[in-house]
Structure formats: C-alpha cells, structure tokens
Scaffold this active site. Structure first.
Site, mmCIF file in Angstrom:
data_model
loop_
_atom_site.group_PDB
_atom_site.id
_atom_site.type_symbol
_atom_site.label_atom_id
_atom_site.label_comp_id
_atom_site.label_asym_id
_atom_site.label_seq_id
_atom_site.Cartn_x
_atom_site.Cartn_y
_atom_site.Cartn_z
ATOM 1 N N ARG A 27 -7.583 34.394 49.022
ATOM 2 C CA ARG A 27 -6.596 35.184 48.273
ATOM 3 C C ARG A 27 -5.165 34.710 48.528
ATOM 4 O O ARG A 27 -4.237 35.524 48.544
ATOM 5 C CB ARG A 27 -6.685 36.675 48.603
ATOM 6 C CG ARG A 27 -7.976 37.336 48.210
ATOM 7 C CD ARG A 27 -7.909 37.837 46.770
ATOM 8 N NE ARG A 27 -9.213 38.330 46.368
ATOM 9 C CZ ARG A 27 -9.556 39.621 46.342
ATOM 10 N NH1 ARG A 27 -8.685 40.538 46.648
ATOM 11 N NH2 ARG A 27 -10.753 39.959 45.963
ATOM 12 N N ARG A 31 -1.068 39.493 45.484
ATOM 13 C CA ARG A 31 0.010 40.487 45.380
ATOM 14 C C ARG A 31 1.022 40.487 46.513
ATOM 15 O O ARG A 31 2.051 41.153 46.404
ATOM 16 C CB ARG A 31 -0.606 41.884 45.239
ATOM 17 C CG ARG A 31 -1.156 42.130 43.842
ATOM 18 C CD ARG A 31 -2.050 43.344 43.822
ATOM 19 N NE ARG A 31 -3.236 43.080 44.622
ATOM 20 C CZ ARG A 31 -4.226 43.963 44.806
ATOM 21 N NH1 ARG A 31 -4.153 45.144 44.266
ATOM 22 N NH2 ARG A 31 -5.270 43.640 45.530
ATOM 23 N N ARG A 40 1.947 38.184 36.925
ATOM 24 C CA ARG A 40 0.933 39.161 36.514
ATOM 25 C C ARG A 40 1.539 40.175 35.538
ATOM 26 O O ARG A 40 0.894 40.549 34.551
ATOM 27 C CB ARG A 40 0.398 39.862 37.755
ATOM 28 C CG ARG A 40 -0.703 40.845 37.517
ATOM 29 C CD ARG A 40 -1.220 41.254 38.882
ATOM 30 N NE ARG A 40 -2.159 42.333 38.849
ATOM 31 C CZ ARG A 40 -1.823 43.625 38.855
ATOM 32 N NH1 ARG A 40 -0.556 43.973 38.851
ATOM 33 N NH2 ARG A 40 -2.762 44.544 38.863
ATOM 34 N N ASP A 77 -11.869 35.069 39.417
ATOM 35 C CA ASP A 77 -12.551 36.142 40.142
ATOM 36 C C ASP A 77 -14.043 35.876 40.110
ATOM 37 O O ASP A 77 -14.535 35.215 39.195
ATOM 38 C CB ASP A 77 -12.245 37.510 39.519
ATOM 39 C CG ASP A 77 -12.567 38.628 40.498
ATOM 40 O OD1 ASP A 77 -11.737 38.907 41.376
ATOM 41 O OD2 ASP A 77 -13.680 39.190 40.404
ATOM 42 N N TYR A 153 -22.157 44.540 42.372
ATOM 43 C CA TYR A 153 -21.232 45.101 41.374
ATOM 44 C C TYR A 153 -21.943 45.396 40.062
ATOM 45 O O TYR A 153 -21.635 46.370 39.371
ATOM 46 C CB TYR A 153 -20.057 44.139 41.146
ATOM 47 C CG TYR A 153 -19.134 44.078 42.345
ATOM 48 C CD1 TYR A 153 -18.144 45.038 42.528
ATOM 49 C CD2 TYR A 153 -19.269 43.083 43.307
ATOM 50 C CE1 TYR A 153 -17.310 45.000 43.633
ATOM 51 C CE2 TYR A 153 -18.441 43.036 44.416
ATOM 52 C CZ TYR A 153 -17.460 44.003 44.580
ATOM 53 O OH TYR A 153 -16.643 43.965 45.676
#
Ligand code: CP3
Length: 355
Positions: A27, A31, A40, A77, A153
């Site tokens: 990552r 952010r 973004r 992702d 998921y």
C-alpha cells in the site's frame, strides 16, 4: 527486456547478493500521501482511479517520487477479478468493499466462471503505461488476491470480523468452497499471466485471510490453489522466469509449507521472528517483511531503531526484501516512511561491509 537501473529487488528474490536490502511497502501508494488523496478526488472515487490507467499510473509513481524505494507496485485492487466475474464491486465512502451480488448459494456457485480477461483490460493497460513511465528505473510488481481471500469477499459480500459464512462452508459444504477456489485459481493464473505479458517483473499473491483457517483447511483451500497458480505462471516475454511472492497473513506456522510452494519468496507478517524464519527455511527461498505497520505511527527515531533490528535479524545472507508485515495505514506520517527507507538502506549496506 530492457535492463533495469535498479534490479536489487529481482536479485534479492533470486537470492543473489545485493549491495543493500531492497525495500518497498505494501500500500505504498495510498491515503497517507496528500498527493494520492488529490488524485483520488480528481478521479471521483477509488474505483474510478483504479479503472483509469493514466491515473493509476500517476498514483503508482507518487511514492517513488518521494522515497528511494526499490520497486513500484501496480495500483489496483485484488477485487477487480470478482468484479469482472459480474459481482458488482462498490466502495461506499468511509467503508470497505461491498459486492452487489454474493457467491454464497449453490446456484451462484455453479454459475461462477473465469471472466473474459478483456474485462480487465484497464489493469493490463495500466501495467503497460506504468512500465513505460518507469523507464527501467525500478522493477514493477504485479499482484492478485489468493483464490481463498477472494472467496472470502465473494461469499460474505464484503469484509467481516470473522468470515463465519466462509468458515461454515469450509466444513459443511467443502465441495462448494472447492469450486469457488478452483475457478478463482484459474482466473488468477490468467490474470497474472497477462500482467507478466505486459511487463510485470515479479508478481505477488496476497492471501490476507488464509491465516484464519485450520491447518487442513489452509492446505486445501488456500495453499493448494496458490500452488496451482504458481505452477501455471508463464515466463516473461524475454523467456526468463518471473519471481513470485506468496504472503499469507497469519501464516507463520506454515512457513515450511509455503516455502515449498514454488514461490521465490515468502511474505512474513510482523508476528514472525525473521531470524528464526531464515534459520528454518535456510537458502530455499527469499523472505519479505516484516515491520509492524503501526511502528510507522511513532517517530523517525523509533522507526529507525525498529527497522534496524529487523535488518540485523534478517542477517547478511542474500534473499531479504524489506517490507511491512501488512499494508501501510492511512495515518502514517510520510516523514516516517522516509526514515524507514533510509534506515533499511544504511543499515543493510553497513552489515554487508562488516566482515
Ligand atoms: O500495495 C499497493 O500499493 C498496491 C495497491 C493495492 C490496493 N489494494 C489499493 C487499495 C493492493 C495490493 C491491494 C490489495 C488488497 N485489496 C488486499 C490484500 C492486501 C491487504 O491489504 O490485506 C485486500 C484484502 C483488498 C481489498 C480492499 N481494498 C479493502 C479491504 C479495502 C478497504 C480498506 C481500506 O484501506 O480502506 C480496499 C480499498 C483500497 N485498495 C485502497 C487502496 C489504496 C483504499 C481505497 C481508498 O483510496 O479509499
């Protein structure tokens, strides 16, 4: 393939000597970087960002402009693959991923199929564009989720505190879970092979949730499908084998088996003693890891001390790739990342110089 200016990552993955330990961070584009948040916002959403190759390229390069990292990782992702299977991926603001449709009942599982890779063209186009933009500076890592982590998921429809539906299926309807991971393994192999064809220099499989399984269930539903993917990977366009990394978070107790999976490197989370891991696997594989990402919430001196301890514990033998034990957290101050990269490079060069 054009030669790379900095190939320390690929050398370390092949367990060849390097002048210092290469470092990249899971990552690393995200952010904690204000420039990421700006791009973004411009894209409108995380998914729009990931689905626009020029913007995915821009954010992939952002951490490399700030820190002397030894690799880039494709900005994307793991959930792109089930999205392409038609599950309808969404990211609500402030929440994790959600699928509009789950793969939890017999009919949905029977209908599941390997997606047409053309639906994932935006990922492969991003790989090409990033390779061009990197201009041979550092290697590019491609990646995918493990068949089991994707299944988590797909079955729950999103994140979960315990993935109870998945764990029930593993024992009550193992045939259904088997079918999901089999389809996922075939899809992930095709997905990674296309990333390799477009220029990914190494690939990593993220098995975030394999560590919550019992040992027999881990072997059957997580490790075995990852092994089949590794066996199905093709060489790079120049014919050279592409190094691979397998990371099962919480998988420390299965280190021996993951080391025998066919992967070039085993990713370690921060709970694993890296010195003991090296002693256990010997020269069989490279090791990647394993600083607790929360250390990056402290201060540059603490970060330096903790990173130094891991570099020393990993030792001077070739085959260590420094990384975090899981993804960087959004509250990380960028100056702590700078301190981390500097400490890894300095300390690892120093231990190689010591006779
Ligand atoms: O490492 C990198 O820099 C490459 C990019 C990358 C992302 N996700 C970008 C991302 C990678 C390798 C992933 C993998 C991924 N995605 C995993 C496996 C690794 C892990 O962290 O365990 C998993 C389980 C996912 C699924 C996923 N995607 C979740 C659970 C979330 C929400 C969590 C969060 O941090 O909000 C995402 C979203 C996501 N993927 C973000 C990023 C940068 C944050 C999205 C945003 O900008 O809002």
């Amino acid at each position: 393939m054009a030669t790379l200016k900095n190939d320390t990552l690929l050398k370390a993955l092949r367990r060849e000597p390097t002048p210092y330990t290469p470092v990249w961070l899971m990552r690393q584009a995200g952010r904690y970087l204000p420039e990421y948040n700006a791009t973004r916002a411009r894209a409108g959403s995380f998914l729009a960002l990931a689905k626009t190759p020029s913007l995915a390229t821009e954010v992939t390069l952002q951490p490399l402009a700030r820190f002397p990292l030894d690799a880039a990782i494709l900005f994307s992702d793991i959930l792109t693959v089930p999205d392409a299977m038609g599950l309808g991926l969404q990211f609500a603001a402030g929440e994790g991923p959600r699928f509009l449709r789950t793969t939890a009942d017999e009919a949905a599982i029977a209908a599941l199929a390997v997606p047409d890779m053309a639906k994932l063209a935006y990922v492969f186009d991003a790989v090409s564009e990033i390779k061009t933009a990197l201009a041979g500076s550092v290697p590019l890592l491609g990646f995918a989720g493990s068949p089991f982590t994707l299944a988590c998921y797909m079955i729950e429809g999103g994140g979960s505190s315990d993935f109870a539906t998945v764990r029930k299926m593993a024992c009550a309807r193992p045939d259904l879970l088997q079918r999901i991971v089999d389809v996922n393994a075939e899809a992930v192999a095709a997905y990674l092979n296309e990333q390799i064809a477009r220029g990914a220099d190494a690939v990593m499989i993220f098995d975030t949730w394999g560590g919550m399984l019992s040992t027999p269930a881990y072997r059957r539903f997580s490790l075995a499908p990852m092994r089949s993917i590794l066996a199905a990977l093709k060489p790079a366009p120049d014919g050279a084998p592409v190094p691979t990394i397998v990371f099962t978070k919480g998988g420390g107790q299965w280190l021996d088996e993951v080391a025998a999976s066919g992967a070039s490197a085993v990713g370690l989370d921060w709970t694993v003693d890296i010195a003991r891991a090296r002693a256990a696997v010997g020269a069989r594989v490279a090791l990647q890891g394993n600083l607790d990402p929360i250390v990056l919430l402290t201060d540059p001196d603490t970060v330096d001390r903790e990173a130094t301890a891991i570099v020393r514990a990993a030792g001077p033998a070739p085959g260590h790739i420094f990384n975090l034990g899981h993804g960087i957290v959004p509250a990380t101050p960028p100056e702590n990342v700078a301190a981390l990269v500097a400490a890894v490079h300095r300390e690892s060069a120093a231990i190689r110089a010591t006779p």
